[in-house]
Motif scaffolding. Structure first.
Motif, PDB file in Angstrom:
ATOM      1  N   GLN A 319      -1.398 -43.795  22.338  1.00 42.44           N
ATOM      2  CA  GLN A 319      -1.427 -43.222  20.993  1.00 42.44           C
ATOM      3  C   GLN A 319      -1.102 -44.265  19.932  1.00 42.44           C
ATOM      4  O   GLN A 319      -1.648 -44.229  18.828  1.00 42.44           O
ATOM      5  N   ASN A 320      -0.225 -45.233  20.266  1.00 41.77           N
ATOM      6  CA  ASN A 320       0.282 -46.130  19.233  1.00 41.77           C
ATOM      7  C   ASN A 320       0.051 -47.613  19.515  1.00 41.77           C
ATOM      8  O   ASN A 320       0.176 -48.422  18.600  1.00 41.77           O
ATOM      9  N   PHE A 321      -0.244 -47.975  20.756  1.00 38.80           N
ATOM     10  CA  PHE A 321      -0.475 -49.383  21.104  1.00 38.80           C
ATOM     11  C   PHE A 321      -1.716 -49.474  21.976  1.00 38.80           C
ATOM     12  O   PHE A 321      -1.700 -50.053  23.063  1.00 38.80           O
ATOM     13  N   ILE A 322      -2.806 -48.926  21.482  1.00 35.80           N
ATOM     14  CA  ILE A 322      -3.990 -48.716  22.292  1.00 35.80           C
ATOM     15  C   ILE A 322      -4.584 -50.026  22.804  1.00 35.80           C
ATOM     16  O   ILE A 322      -5.177 -50.071  23.890  1.00 35.80           O
ATOM     17  N   ILE A 353       6.398 -33.838  22.894  1.00 40.23           N
ATOM     18  CA  ILE A 353       7.614 -34.565  23.230  1.00 40.23           C
ATOM     19  C   ILE A 353       7.730 -35.693  22.214  1.00 40.23           C
ATOM     20  O   ILE A 353       6.778 -35.967  21.459  1.00 40.23           O
ATOM     21  N   GLN A 354       8.865 -36.334  22.183  1.00 41.28           N
ATOM     22  CA  GLN A 354       9.046 -37.475  21.291  1.00 41.28           C
ATOM     23  C   GLN A 354       9.536 -38.651  22.105  1.00 41.28           C
ATOM     24  O   GLN A 354      10.468 -38.529  22.895  1.00 41.28           O
ATOM     25  N   ILE A 355       8.874 -39.803  21.925  1.00 43.62           N
ATOM     26  CA  ILE A 355       9.270 -41.033  22.618  1.00 43.62           C
ATOM     27  C   ILE A 355       9.398 -42.137  21.582  1.00 43.62           C
ATOM     28  O   ILE A 355       8.447 -42.432  20.854  1.00 43.62           O
ATOM     29  N   ASN A 356      10.587 -42.713  21.505  1.00 44.86           N
ATOM     30  CA  ASN A 356      10.837 -43.821  20.575  1.00 44.86           C
ATOM     31  C   ASN A 356      10.368 -43.518  19.150  1.00 44.86           C
ATOM     32  O   ASN A 356       9.631 -44.290  18.532  1.00 44.86           O
ATOM     33  N   ASP A 357      10.769 -42.363  18.655  1.00 41.38           N
ATOM     34  CA  ASP A 357      10.484 -41.931  17.281  1.00 41.38           C
ATOM     35  C   ASP A 357       9.027 -41.538  17.048  1.00 41.38           C
ATOM     36  O   ASP A 357       8.653 -41.197  15.922  1.00 41.38           O
ATOM     37  N   TRP A 358       8.209 -41.577  18.099  1.00 38.40           N
ATOM     38  CA  TRP A 358       6.826 -41.156  17.969  1.00 38.40           C
ATOM     39  C   TRP A 358       6.667 -39.776  18.597  1.00 38.40           C
ATOM     40  O   TRP A 358       7.036 -39.560  19.751  1.00 38.40           O
ATOM     41  N   VAL A 359       6.101 -38.839  17.834  1.00 37.26           N
ATOM     42  CA  VAL A 359       5.844 -37.499  18.344  1.00 37.26           C
ATOM     43  C   VAL A 359       4.506 -37.519  19.082  1.00 37.26           C
ATOM     44  O   VAL A 359       3.482 -37.921  18.532  1.00 37.26           O
ATOM     45  N   VAL A 360       4.533 -37.123  20.344  1.00 38.19           N
ATOM     46  CA  VAL A 360       3.344 -37.154  21.192  1.00 38.19           C
ATOM     47  C   VAL A 360       2.901 -35.737  21.488  1.00 38.19           C
ATOM     48  O   VAL A 360       3.675 -34.907  21.986  1.00 38.19           O
ATOM     49  N   ASN A 361       1.649 -35.442  21.163  1.00 34.58           N
ATOM     50  CA  ASN A 361       1.091 -34.113  21.382  1.00 34.58           C
ATOM     51  C   ASN A 361       0.735 -33.936  22.851  1.00 34.58           C
ATOM     52  O   ASN A 361       0.020 -34.755  23.429  1.00 34.58           O
ATOM     53  N   LEU A 362       1.199 -32.847  23.448  1.00 34.14           N
ATOM     54  CA  LEU A 362       0.938 -32.592  24.862  1.00 34.14           C
ATOM     55  C   LEU A 362      -0.203 -31.606  25.097  1.00 34.14           C
ATOM     56  O   LEU A 362      -0.460 -31.228  26.233  1.00 34.14           O
TER      57      LEU A 362
END
Length: 367
Positions: A319-322, A353-362
């Motif tokens: 999502q953030n480091f593609i 869920i949230q990982i390292n301040d990034w909200v990830v859509n499940l």
């Protein structure tokens, strides 16, 4: 050869002047054969740690002890030295060696201590394959299967690995006083240890009703573990066959967490009660299958439908480091804050869920 694991010592190399080298000491007082070096050159080895997400050299700020090993072309152990303490915090620190690093296979382990890791005592019979680092674990007889048999429940000392074969890392040559040249070999370090912060936040989906005290979240309502057979590291930082380790929290707490996971755009973040557990573990590899298990003692159920730790971290990476390969991401990042959400009945919410301040859509995550 039988391996005896023991504490790393500060100056083992100086005591290991090999018999085969005793007659080869020349006028420059080197511990190595001067066919391998040049008396007019001063050799130094520098270290850098910029292989992380910020990509700036953090060696002086983070590394407290470093050990350099050298092996010849046949894998024979020929040199070891350890530096530690304030000298490493000096931005100009380098290790002086009395041999040409380009002629040897250099291996570096930084951060070794006798509370977290075991290393062999190297001697004049040792080979490069003997240099194995073992994550310390506590065996228990209570477990019925592999899970829970070897426990790691302490905060591991940060551990880094580096390697230079025939000086192939980074080489710099510059003149110094007296007509002597200074040749510097720089070895880059990669961090092996990871800090996993697990947060279970309780979201009241019926805000008009208070959550009963019996259902209000507490850290002791859950057990937490990560299972992985990643505790045995070879000289080249590859993982060797190992027992399945059970990483357990070194600390748990009941607290609050603030997040925008359920906030609409423009709305402020919300604060939720939460159970928190912190786990320290060895290197994460995409080829491994570390499993995160959170057991809900209140409901007597597994909280997560899918416990694949790598799968959750891959979501964040994609999502953030593609553009970053997954293994590079796992090697650069060393701290993961994972927030899972439960409702007022302590049931897992499968939306975000949230990982390292990034909200990830499940929503597209297949459980």
């Amino acid at each position: 050869m039988k391996r005896i694991f023991t504490n790393i010592q500060k100056k083992v190399g100086n005591a290991l002047l090999f018999t085969v080298l005793a007659g080869a000491i020349a006028s420059c007082d080197s511990v190595l054969d001067y066919d391998d070096g040049d008396c007019s050159i001063k050799y130094r080895v520098k270290f850098k740690y910029d292989y992380h997400m910020k990509k700036v050299d953090a060696f002086a700020e983070e590394v407290k002890t470093i050990t350099l090993y050298a092996f010849d072309d046949e894998g024979n152990f020929v040199y070891q030295n350890t530096d530690q303490g304030e000298m490493l915090a000096d931005g100009s620190y380098s290790m002086t060696v009395d041999f040409d690093p380009k002629q040897y296979h250099l291996v570096t382990w930084a951060g070794l201590d006798n509370q977290s890791f075991a290393v062999p005592v190297m001697n004049n019979q040792s080979k490069i394959d003997d240099l194995v680092v073992l994550t310390l674990r506590e065996p228990t007889s209570r477990a019925e299967g592999e899970e829970g048999r070897y426990i790691v429940d302490k905060q591991l000392s940060p551990l880094w690995h580096g390697e230079a074969i025939d000086g192939e890392s980074q080489l710099e040559t510059k003149p110094v006083a007296g007509g002597i040249r200074e040749e510097i070999t720089t070895i880059g370090l990669m961090k092996n240890t990871n800090h996993i912060r697990i947060v279970i936040a309780q979201v009241n989906q019926n805000p008009d009703e208070d959550i009963p005290a019996s259902r209000a979240i507490r850290d002791d309502m859950f057990t937490y573990a990560i299972y992985d057979d990643n505790g045995k590291m070879n000289y080249d930082n590859s993982l060797m066959k190992d027992n399945l380790l059970t990483y357990q929290p070194f600390v748990t707490a009941t607290d609050e967490v603030t997040t925008r996971a359920f906030s609409e755009e423009g709305e402020p973040a919300n604060t939720y009660s939460a159970a928190i557990a912190e786990i320290s573990m060895a290197r994460l590899m995409e080829t491994q299958n570390p499993r995160l298990r959170i057991y809900n003692k209140k409901n007597e159920t597994e909280l997560l439908p899918d416990g694949s730790l790598i799968r959750y971290l891959r979501l964040l990476k994609e999502q953030n480091f593609i553009k970053m390969p997954l293994q590079e991401y796992l090697d650069r990042e060393d701290s993961y804050g994972m927030i899972f959400f439960v409702d007022e009945n302590l049931t897992f919410l499968k939306t975000v869920i949230q990982i390292n301040d990034w909200v990830v859509n499940l929503n597209e995550f297949e459980f």
